[in-house]
Scaffold this motif. Structure first.
Motif, PDB file in Angstrom:
ATOM      1  N   THR A  13       1.076   3.964  -3.038  1.00 57.05           N
ATOM      2  CA  THR A  13       0.695   5.337  -2.700  1.00 57.05           C
ATOM      3  C   THR A  13       1.789   6.315  -3.114  1.00 57.05           C
ATOM      4  OG1 THR A  13      -0.643   4.568  -0.837  1.00 57.05           O
ATOM      5  CG2 THR A  13       0.031   6.882  -0.828  1.00 57.05           C
ATOM      6  N   THR A  60       0.827  -1.206   0.000  1.00 58.20           N
ATOM      7  CA  THR A  60       0.000   0.000   0.000  1.00 58.20           C
ATOM      8  C   THR A  60       0.861   1.255   0.000  1.00 58.20           C
ATOM      9  OG1 THR A  60      -1.729  -1.179   1.206  1.00 58.20           O
ATOM     10  CG2 THR A  60      -1.831   1.229   1.209  1.00 58.20           C
ATOM     11  N   GLU A  61       1.904   1.247   0.827  1.00 59.98           N
ATOM     12  CA  GLU A  61       2.771   2.420   0.906  1.00 59.98           C
ATOM     13  C   GLU A  61       3.519   2.647  -0.394  1.00 59.98           C
ATOM     14  OE1 GLU A  61       6.410   4.154   3.696  1.00 59.98           O
ATOM     15  OE2 GLU A  61       5.431   2.246   4.180  1.00 59.98           O
TER      16      GLU A  61
END
Length: 737
Positions: free
Chosen positions: A189, A185-186
Motif C-alpha cells: 500500500t 499489505t501495508e
C-alpha cells in the motif's frame, strides 16, 4: 579434516536458490581440486533468515554456541568451529552480523577488520550514475529508494553531489524497507501511494535504488496499476535501476510480463560466465541431495507439484517426478547462469578458500592491525572473521530496450521561484529549431535553410522564381507575345494604309513611333520572366522605363499637337511655326532624354544585381533582381507618372475640339486607364513578395500598354478595315465632337 562455511540468505525468494546453488557449485569445484586445501573437505551450513533481522541474530548466536545446543555465549567443542561466515546479498540483514558479506558495502569502521564486502564500493556506482545523467543531460529527475541503512548514505551524502553538478530533483521518495513477508499489505500500500506521486511527477527520468528483493515488490505494484487500467509503461518514464536490485522475481509472479521495464537502464556488477555451472544445474538431481532442507518448498512452488512423502497421497496427479528442469522456468524467476549477486558469492567462497589454503600452507601465524587499536596476533581459530585482500569489480550499464524519452524542438524556460535548474519546456517559435535537449534558447537556421516539421533540423529551402515552366509564367509570356503580335499587325495596317486621311490626320510619324514603342514595351516583359541573371537585372527596369517614357511622350506630343494646331488657325496666331514634326520630335526627345538621364544615374550609382530573398517565405528561397536603390526606381516610375498626368490634362482640355483635329478624347480615356493601372500597381506591388511582385509589374505593363493600344488605334483600324467610306477627308471634316 572438514571445514564449514556459514551462509545467510533469505530463502523465501527463488533468487536465493540460485545463490545457494552457486555456493554448492563453488564448494564442489574446490573439493574436487587437489591443489586447494589438500586433505581438507570444505562444507557449509545454510541458515534461513526469512528477511527477519531477529532470525539473523538467532543464527549468529547459534554460531557462537555448541552445535545443536543453544547456550548463548557458551561453546565447549572446537570440532564444529566455523572459520568464516558469508552473508547473503541483503545489506539490511548483513548489518546485524559480523560476517564475510556478499551484500553492498556499508561504512562500519569499528568492525572493518571483520568484514570484507564482495560488492564494489557503492560510490563507484553513484559516480557512474552521475556521469550517465550528465552525458545525456538528464538534469530533472526523481529518486525512489528503500528505507534501509545502506541506502541512507546515498541520500544523505551523494544526492547533494548530484545537485552541485547541476542535477535537480522533482521528487525524492522513500519506500518502506520492511520485509516482504511481514506486513505485506501495508508495504505494498505504501509503495502504491509513492508510485502515484511518481506518475504525477514532471520528471521523465526516475532512479530506483532498491535491494535484491525489491523487484518482487515493484512487479506487484505494477500488476496493481495494470489491473486498475493504468499501465506503468504508458507513463513515459525512463527507469534507471542501481546494481543492488536483482531482476529475479517471486514464483507467484511467473506469469506476469515485464513490459514496464522496457527502456529501463540498469547498473549490474560485471560478471563472467562460469564454465560448467549450467551443466551442473541441468545434471544435478536436486531432489535426492541429502541435507538440502530448502529444496522441497522451492521445488513444489516452482513446478506446481508435490514431492513424494509420508503425508502425500501417492495417487495425487500433481506428484513431482524429480525430473523437472530448471530450464523450463521463466528467466524472470530462475536464471540458468550466475547473476552478478551469485557470482559475488561464488567468488567469496573461492577467496575464503584460498585464504585458508595460504594459512594452512605456512607455519607462521597471521597478524593484522585493527585501525585505531594495537597490533594483535591471531591464531587459526581466531582468524575466522578476517580476510585481508582487496576485491574490486566493475559496473556495467544494461538497457532492456531503447526508447526515446526526450524530444527536441523545445527550449528551457526557468521557472520563477523554483531551483536554478527547474525549467519549463517550451516549444520553439516558428522558424527556429532546437537540435539538442535542454537548450536554453532556440536558434535560427542559416540563410537558405528552414526548419523541418519537428523543428529539430534545418533543411535547404526550395529555390523558386517566375519561370517559363509554371502556369503563371506561361500565361504572362503568352499574353506578351500575343499583344506583341497584335501590335505588329496594327503597325502593318498603318504602314499599308499610310496615305489614307485617317492615318495622315493623326501624324503618321508619331503613330509609327508609338506602335514601335508599344511593341517594345510588350516584349520587354519577357526580361522579367526566367532565372534572374546579371544582364537581365541590368536591362529590365532600364528598358521598361525608357520605352514607356517614349510611349507617354508620344501621347503627350499628340495631345499638344492637337491643341497647337487648333490654336494656330486663329488669325494672327504665332503658333503656326510649331505646326509640323518639329514640335512632336522636340517633346519626345526632351522627355526621353530626361528618362535616359535618370536611368543612367541609377545604373551608375546602384546597379541592379541578382539576389535571393530568404525571408519572405519559410520554405522557399526566392531568386530575384535586387533593384539597388529603391529611390531611383521610384524616380523612374514617378517621371512616367508625371508625363501621364500632363498628357491626361492636355487631352482632357482638348477633348471638345472639332472632329478634324480630335484624337484627344481617345488619349483622355487611354491616360485614365493608364493612371488607374499604375496607381493600383503601387500598393499591390508593395504588399506582394517574391515572384508575385514580378508578376504584378508584368501585368501592369501589359494592361496599361494594351489599354493604350486599344483606345488609340483600334477605332482607326476599325474605320480603315470595315468603314473605308468614312476614311475620306470630306467625311472627317463633317464629323462632330
Amino acid at each position: 579434516k572438514a571445514s564449514s562455511l556459514g551462509f545467510f540468505p533469505a530463502l523465501g525468494h527463488p533468487l536465493f536458490r540460485v545463490h545457494i546453488l552457486a555456493l554448492v557449485f563453488a564448494v564442489k569445484e574446490i573439493n574436487e581440486n587437489p591443489q586447494i586445501l589438500p586433505n581438507i573437505t570444505v562444507g557449509f551450513h545454510v541458515y534461513n533468515n526469512n528477511f527477519y533481522p531477529s532470525w539473523t541474530y538467532l543464527a549468529t548466536m547459534k554460531l557462537l554456541s555448541t552445535w545443536n545446543r543453544f547456550v548463548p555465549n557458551y561453546k565447549c567443542d572446537d570440532q564444529k568451529s566455523l572459520p568464516a561466515v558469508i552473508g547473503g546479498p541483503n545489506s539490511n540483514i548483513c548489518s546485524h552480523m559480523l560476517i564475510y558479506s556478499s551484500a553492498p558495502e556499508q561504512n562500519d569502521r569499528n568492525n572493518a577488520a571483520f568484514f570484507h564486502w564482495m560488492f564494489p564500493n557503492g560510490n563507484t556506482q553513484y559516480l557512474g550514475l552521475l556521469q550517465l545523467l550528465l552525458h545525456f543531460r538528464w538534469t530533472w529527475i526523481g529518486v525512489i529508494y528503500e528505507d534501509v541503512e545502506s541506502l541512507q548514505t546515498f541520500v544523505m551524502k551523494l544526492l547533494p553531489l548530484f545537485s552541485r553538478n547541476g542535477v535537480c530533483f522533482d521528487i525524492i521518495e522513500k519506500l518502506p524497507g520492511r520485509s516482504l513477508i511481514s506486513d505485506v499489505t501495508e508495504v505494498i500500500t505504501d509503495w502504491i501511494v509513492t508510485f502515484r506521486l511518481v506518475f504525477s511527477s514532471t520528471a521523465r527520468v526516475m532512479i530506483f535504488h532498491g535491494e535484491v528483493q525489491s523487484m518482487a515488490k515493484l512487479r506487484t505494484v505494477e500488476n496493481f496499476f495494470t489491473f486498475e487500467g493504468i499501465p506503468v509503461q504508458d507513463k513515459g518514464k525512463l527507469w534507471i535501476m542501481t546494481g543492488d536490485t536483482d531482476f529475479t522475481s517471486s514464483l507467484f509472479q511467473r506469469t506476469m510480463d515485464i513490459n514496464f521495464l522496457h527502456g529501463a537502464l540498469s547498473f549490474i556488477i560485471h560478471s563472467k560466465e562460469v564454465l560448467g555451472f549450467r551443466q551442473f544445474l541441468q545434471t544435478r538431481n536436486h531432489t535426492l541431495e541429502k541435507g538440502d532442507g530448502f529444496v522441497r518448498a522451492f521445488w513444489e512452488e516452482a513446478f506446481n507439484c508435490l514431492l513424494p512423502g509420508p503425508a502425500i497421497d501417492e495417487l495425487n496427479e500433481n506428484i513431482c517426478t524429480g525430473e523437472e528442469k530448471h530450464v523450463t522456468l521463466p528467466s524472470s524467476v530462475f536464471e540458468m547462469s550466475m547473476t552478478s549477486h551469485s557470482y559475488a558469492i561464488y567468488n567469496a567462497v573461492y577467496a575464503l578458500t584460498h585464504a585458508f589454503h595460504a594459512m594452512h600452507s605456512s607455519p607462521l601465524k597471521r597478524r593484522t592491525v585493527i585501525p585505531g587499536r594495537r597490533e594483535s596476533m591471531l591464531t587459526q581459530q581466531s582468524w575466522q572473521f578476517i580476510f585481508g585482500s582487496a576485491y574490486t569489480q566493475v559496473y556495467t550499464v544494461f538497457q532492456f530496450k531503447a526508447v526515446n524519452v526526450f524530444h527536441k524542438r523545445y527550449r528551457r524556460a526557468k521557472k520563477e521561484g523554483k531551483p536554478y535548474c527547474c525549467y519549463d519546456s517550451l516549444p520553439c517559435p516558428k522558424g527556429e529549431i532546437s537540435n539538442q535537449t535542454d537548450m536554453d534558447s532556440c536558434s535560427q537556421c542559416q540563410k537558405g535553410y528552414y526548419p523541418n516539421k519537428d523543428q529539430d533540423l534545418c533543411i535547404p529551402k526550395v529555390v523558386i522564381f517566375l519561370s517559363y515552366a509554371e502556369p503563371l509564367g506561361i500565361g504572362l509570356a503568352t499574353s506578351a507575345v500575343a499583344l506583341s503580335f497584335i501590335t505588329t499587325l496594327v503597325l502593318a495596317i498603318f504602314v499599308k494604309y499610310n496615305n489614307t486621311p485617317i492615318v495622315k490626320v493623326n501624324n503618321r510619324m508619331l503613330s509609327y513611333t508609338l506602335l514601335i514603342s508599344l511593341l517594345l514595351s510588350f516584349l520587354c516583359t519577357l526580361l522579367f520572366i526566367g532565372r534572374p541573371q546579371k544582364m537581365t537585372c541590368l536591362l529590365r527596369q532600364t528598358v521598361f522605363g525608357m520605352v514607356f517614357s517614349v510611349v507617354i511622350s508620344c501621347l503627350l506630343a499628340k495631345a499638344i499637337t492637337v491643341v497647337v494646331a487648333f490654336m494656330a488657325n486663329k488669325p494672327g496666331s504665332k503658333l503656326k511655326k510649331w505646326i509640323g514634326k518639329r514640335l512632336a520630335i522636340s517633346i519626345i526627345l526632351l522627355c526621353s532624354l530626361t528618362q535616359v538621364m535618370i536611368c543612367s544615374l541609377n545604373l551608375a550609382t546602384s546597379p541592379p544585381f541578382p539576389d535571393s530573398d530568404t525571408d519572405s517565405f519559410l520554405q522557399n528561397n526566392v531568386l530575384e533582381c535586387n533593384e539597388g536603390s529603391g529611390t531611383m526606381l521610384y524616380c523612374v516610375l514617378g517621371f512616367m507618372g508625371f508625363l501621364a498626368i500632363i498628357s491626361f490634362i492636355v487631352a482632357f482640355l482638348a477633348r471638345k475640339l472639332p472632329d478634324s483635329f480630335n484624337e484627344a478624347k481617345f488619349i483622355t480615356f487611354s491616360m485614365l486607364l493608364f493612371c488607374s493601372v499604375w496607381l493600383t500597381f503601387v500598393p499591390t506591388y508593395l504588399s506582394s513578395r517574391g515572384k508575385y511582385m514580378v508578376a504584378v509589374e508584368i501585368f501592369s505593363i501589359l494592361a496599361s500598354s494594351a489599354g493604350l493600344l486599344a483606345f488609340i488605334f483600334f477605332p482607326k483600324c476599325y474605320i480603315i478595315l470595315f468603314r473605308p467610306e468614312q476614311n475620306k477627308k470630306e467625311q472627317l471634316m463633317r464629323r462632330k465632337c
